[in-house]
Write a protein that holds these residues in place. Structure first.
Motif, short mmCIF file in Angstrom:
data_model
loop_
_atom_site.label_atom_id
_atom_site.label_comp_id
_atom_site.label_asym_id
_atom_site.label_seq_id
_atom_site.Cartn_x
_atom_site.Cartn_y
_atom_site.Cartn_z
N UNK A 82 0.85 -1.19 0.00
CA UNK A 82 0.00 0.00 0.00
C UNK A 82 0.89 1.24 0.00
N UNK A 83 0.63 2.18 -0.91
CA UNK A 83 1.50 3.34 -0.98
C UNK A 83 1.32 4.30 0.19
N UNK A 84 1.94 3.98 1.30
CA UNK A 84 1.84 4.89 2.44
C UNK A 84 3.18 4.88 3.19
N UNK A 85 3.40 5.95 3.93
CA UNK A 85 4.62 6.05 4.71
C UNK A 85 4.25 6.08 6.18
N UNK A 86 4.67 5.07 6.90
CA UNK A 86 4.35 4.99 8.32
C UNK A 86 5.57 5.33 9.16
N UNK B 246 7.37 7.67 10.24
CA UNK B 246 7.32 9.13 10.26
C UNK B 246 8.62 9.72 10.78
N UNK C 286 -6.42 3.33 -5.02
CA UNK C 286 -4.98 3.40 -4.77
C UNK C 286 -4.65 3.43 -3.28
N UNK C 287 -5.52 4.06 -2.50
CA UNK C 287 -5.33 4.06 -1.04
C UNK C 287 -5.64 2.69 -0.46
N UNK D 274 -4.04 -0.82 9.75
CA UNK D 274 -3.20 0.29 10.17
C UNK D 274 -4.02 1.57 10.08
N UNK D 275 -4.94 1.77 11.03
CA UNK D 275 -5.85 2.92 10.88
C UNK D 275 -5.11 4.25 10.95
N UNK E 126 -1.26 9.05 15.52
CA UNK E 126 -0.26 8.17 14.91
C UNK E 126 -0.19 8.52 13.43
N UNK E 127 0.45 9.64 13.13
CA UNK E 127 0.39 10.12 11.75
C UNK E 127 1.08 9.19 10.75
N UNK E 128 0.56 9.19 9.56
CA UNK E 128 1.21 8.49 8.45
C UNK E 128 0.78 9.22 7.18
N UNK E 129 1.54 8.99 6.14
CA UNK E 129 1.20 9.63 4.86
C UNK E 129 0.60 8.57 3.95
N UNK E 130 -0.65 8.79 3.52
CA UNK E 130 -1.31 7.82 2.63
C UNK E 130 -1.32 8.38 1.22
N UNK E 131 -1.32 7.48 0.28
CA UNK E 131 -1.41 7.91 -1.12
C UNK E 131 -0.26 8.84 -1.48
N UNK E 132 0.94 8.47 -1.07
CA UNK E 132 2.09 9.36 -1.22
C UNK E 132 2.49 9.50 -2.69
#
Ligand code: SF4
Ligand code: SF4
Lengths: 298, 425
Positions: free
Chosen positions: A216-220, A222, B116-117, B217-218, B223-229
């Motif tokens: 999944x295109x995400x960055x965890x 941080x 995509x997300x 991974x809500x 708990x920040x994260x970047x989605x659809x980067x």
């Protein structure tokens, strides 16, 4: 005859214009040419790459896109040499030429690759002297044209004119740029460039399904921007004079990179990541922030 | 006689735990609302558009009466609606939303993003022909425009199927092997506003079928994260997109598994395709959606007349269950694909899909006939389907059929008189 020139630089350094000056000048000489830039999200300082292909035989120009096997490389910023993602020397042909804009001596390069020719100039110094600002495109394009060994000054001059007019540069600044380009053209000498060999790529792989979340295109992870040391993007280095500073904290707020922190002794710039945009310098109400050219500080 | 046969067909193969559910007369739209309610969705971003509006009206009514607990928000457009749907899903909420035609197209960009997300929402589209010219009646151009977005695409024929496919869609979308959103399509008027008996299961039964949605991974403020980067390296983009493709392919078997569980819970059996009098037929017609009911009726009558024809109804459009479709159509003398859509310059959209599935088969039909029928909600009569089957017989030994449009003489007369009014003659 086939010239595969690849330009490496950072957003704002005029890499695209440099590759177009070379392309235009070669076109004016009667060669078949193609030029093409690649950039990501546009920001000043981010690495970009541009390509110019020149040939006297149109059938060899049935080609498009990236150059993986350049015989001429022009690097606008020596800090890119150590960037593993950019890897600016990748694919440089044996007996090919690499030009680097630098104020340092970079012998280690030719120690690693004794089969290439290295040419260096301090273009920032020259552009400050002749144009009065840091503009690299004209100098770089002009040097590239000279290093091909097949382009006359008259074509470069015409190419510089057309390309700068295209981006709205005219009058006195244009004249200064032409002088700058001429100076650059006269400082370097060509040597024959090898015919680029076709690159053999690694084999095709089969991709099978992988379970999420890795797919999944995400960055965890941080806070990873710190890992990317953007300090070497700087041309100018901001310096805080703590005696003048009144601790107002505006530099902390305005710094777009979030690299100014307020300590008990006052604001401190984290130079590993400061990109040298000088917004802090512009915003400081008491002019407690000055700057120096990066080379002068080391 | 018919009725008893139907009941026999529906009799469950396994011991059924479900209590006998009584049926109610419901429209396709209200059935869709029931499905969302039974799936216990948490969030419904909404924007009205005919012929879908009844769905969100019903849901908001239940919420207002306190019968159903969920958050429904009316937003400013379908684009915002879909953005809200996808992002809410990433926080771990089960999301439902619905739209139609122009609305779907207005939010189109977000479809690729949601997929995509990898946000497993369920979106209901009530098909309506796309302007211009403006129409309120159904065809599948709106639905099929989404076919490359990464959504799982399911098409319902009846009101019952609307309910069942929405429940199945949540189960398939939320499965870790898939993790892609679903779009369940029903046809405006012919299903959306048509009332017919629908079995509404008890919520406990639905819970047994549909486990709670848990986002691995809500997305959390804490708990920040970047989605659809941004993916600025082309090979990485290729990799992600191909993984979406492989996950979509997984959905074929995940759907089949879910269908087994569904039968266990509700005593109704589904598959990725539906065959009607097809196994022993010489000729086949391919249809989908509400008009497949018309097709089935025609097939039954033609069979009684001794014509050897069967019908393949497409239910899962993406992923395209190629193996099932190939198996169902191999060995037929000739096949007609009746596309209720039109791709100007090509013909029917599904025609290409079906042809490409059969091309590499050693036992492919001699001819695949492209037919455009039912565009803009134009009715299809028995005689039109009879005409198609006659063409199949004509082309049975080969030929190069051109795409044909089903339009009758009486309809043409009507068209001509309307055209005259339009130009003022
Ligand atoms: S120059 Fe100043 S504002 Fe810009 S990144 Fe560095 S510290 Fe921040
Ligand atoms: S903006 Fe200037 S005065 Fe204010 S804290 Fe920063 S350096 Fe000091």
């Amino acid at each position: 005859m086939l010239i595969y020139a690849r330009f490496h630089g950072r957003g704002g350094q005029g890499i695209k214009t440099a590759s177009r000056i070379l392309g235009n000048a070669a076109h004016l000489e009667g060669y078949f040419t193609q030029d093409f830039p690649v950039y990501g999200a546009e920001r000043r300082g981010a690495p970009i790459v541009a390509f110019t292909k020149i040939t006297d035989e149109p059938s060899t120009m049935f080609d498009r896109g990236y150059i993986l096997n350049p015989n001429l490389i022009l690097i606008a910023d020596d800090s890119l040499l150590d960037d593993p993602i950019v890897n600016p020397l990748a694919g440089l042909q044996s007996n090919g030429t690499v030009f680097i804009n630098t104020s340092k001596s970079i012998d280690r390069l030719t120690r690693d690759r004794c089969d290439i020719r290295l040419v260096t100039e301090d273009l920032i110094d020259l552009s400050l002297k002749y144009v009065g600002r840091t503009i690299l495109s004209t100098g770089l394009g002009s040097i590239a044209a000279k290093l091909t060994g097949i382009i006359r000054w008259s074509s470069v001059e015409e190419g510089v004119k057309e390309e700068l007019l295209e981006i709205g540069i005219k009058g006195e600044i244009l004249e200064k740029n032409i002088i700058f380009a001429k100076v650059c053209f006269e400082r370097v000498y060509p040597s024959p460039l090898p015919i680029p060999k076709i690159v053999k790529s690694s084999k095709i792989v089969t991709i099978s399904w992988l379970p999420p979340p890795i797919t999944i295109p995400e960055v965890r992870n941080i806070g990873n921007t710190e890992i990317r040391k953007t300090g070497n993007w700087r041309i100018f280095k901001p310096i805080i004079n703590l005696e003048k500073c009144n601790r107002c904290g505006l530099c902390v707020v305005y710094c777009p990179e979030g690299v100014v922190v307020m300590n008990s002794e006052g604001p401190e710039i984290k130079y590993d990541n400061c990109k040298g945009c000088l917004i802090c310098f512009n915003e400081c109400p008491v002019k407690a922030i000055g700057y120096l050219r990066e080379v002068e500080t080391s | 006689m018919m009725r008893s046969k139907l009941i026999a067909e529906l009799r469950p193969r396994r011991e059924v735990v479900s209590t006998i559910t009584k049926s109610k007369m419901l429209t396709g739209n209200v059935t869709a609302a029931w499905a969302a309610r039974l799936a216990e969705v948490d969030y419904i971003p909404a924007f009205p558009i005919t012929p879908q509006t009844e769905i969100i009206e019903k849901l908001s009514e239940w919420i207002a009466l306190g019968e159903f607990k969920a958050k429904l928000t009316i937003v400013d457009s379908e684009h915002s609606m879909l953005a809200a749907a996808g992002t809410a899903s990433l926080t771990g909420a089960r999301v439902f939303t619905a739209t139609s035609s122009q609305g779907l197209l207005y939010g189109f960009e977000m479809l690729y993003n949601i997929a995509g997300w990898r946000a497993p929402i369920v979106l209901v589209n009530v098909s309506r022909a796309v302007a211009a010219p403006i129409s309120l009646e159904p065809d599948h151009n709106d639905f099929l425009s989404t076919r490359d977005s990464g959504f799982i695409l399911l098409q319902a024929e009846t009101c019952q199927e609307v309910l069942d496919l929405i429940l199945l869609a949540y189960r398939v979308s939320e499965d870790n092997r898939v993790l892609l959103p679903s779009l369940v399509n029903m046809d405006g008027f012919h299903t959306s506003f048509t009332r017919e008996p629908v079995k509404i299961p008890e919520i406990e039964e639905v819970r047994r079928f549909l486990p709670k949605y848990t986002q691995q991974l809500p997305f959390r403020a804490s708990k920040p994260s970047a989605k659809g980067v941004a993916v600025l390296r082309p090979p990485l983009y290729s990799f992600y997109k191909y993984q979406m493709h492989l996950s979509s392919i997984n959905a074929i078997n995940v759907f089949k598994e879910a269908c087994e569980k569904f039968e266990e819970c509700f005593a109704r059996r589904y598959d990725v395709i539906e065959k009607y009098m097809l196994d022993d037929s010489k000729y086949a017609i391919v249809m989908m959606g509400s008009y497949a009911s018309i097709g089935k009726k025609a097939v039954r009558i033609l069979r009684e007349e001794g014509v050897s024809v069967g019908l393949l109804k497409l239910r899962m459009i993406r992923p395209l269950p190629s193996k099932d479709i190939r198996k169902a159509l191999e060995g037929k003398k000739a096949v007609a694909v009746i596309d209720q859509n039109i791709s100007p310059g090509l013909g029917g959209i599904l025609y290409s899909d079906i042809s490409s599935i059969l091309y590499n088969s050693d036992n492919k039909p001699k001819v695949i006939l492209p037919v455009i029928g039912g565009v803009g909600g134009k009715t299809i009569t028995l005689d039109e389907i009879r005409y198609v089957v006659e063409l199949l017989e004509k082309y049975a030994n080969g030929g190069e059929p051109e795409p044909i449009l089903l339009l009758r003489e009486d309809e043409l007369r009507e068209v001509e008189s309307l055209l005259r009014i339009g130009v003022g003659e």
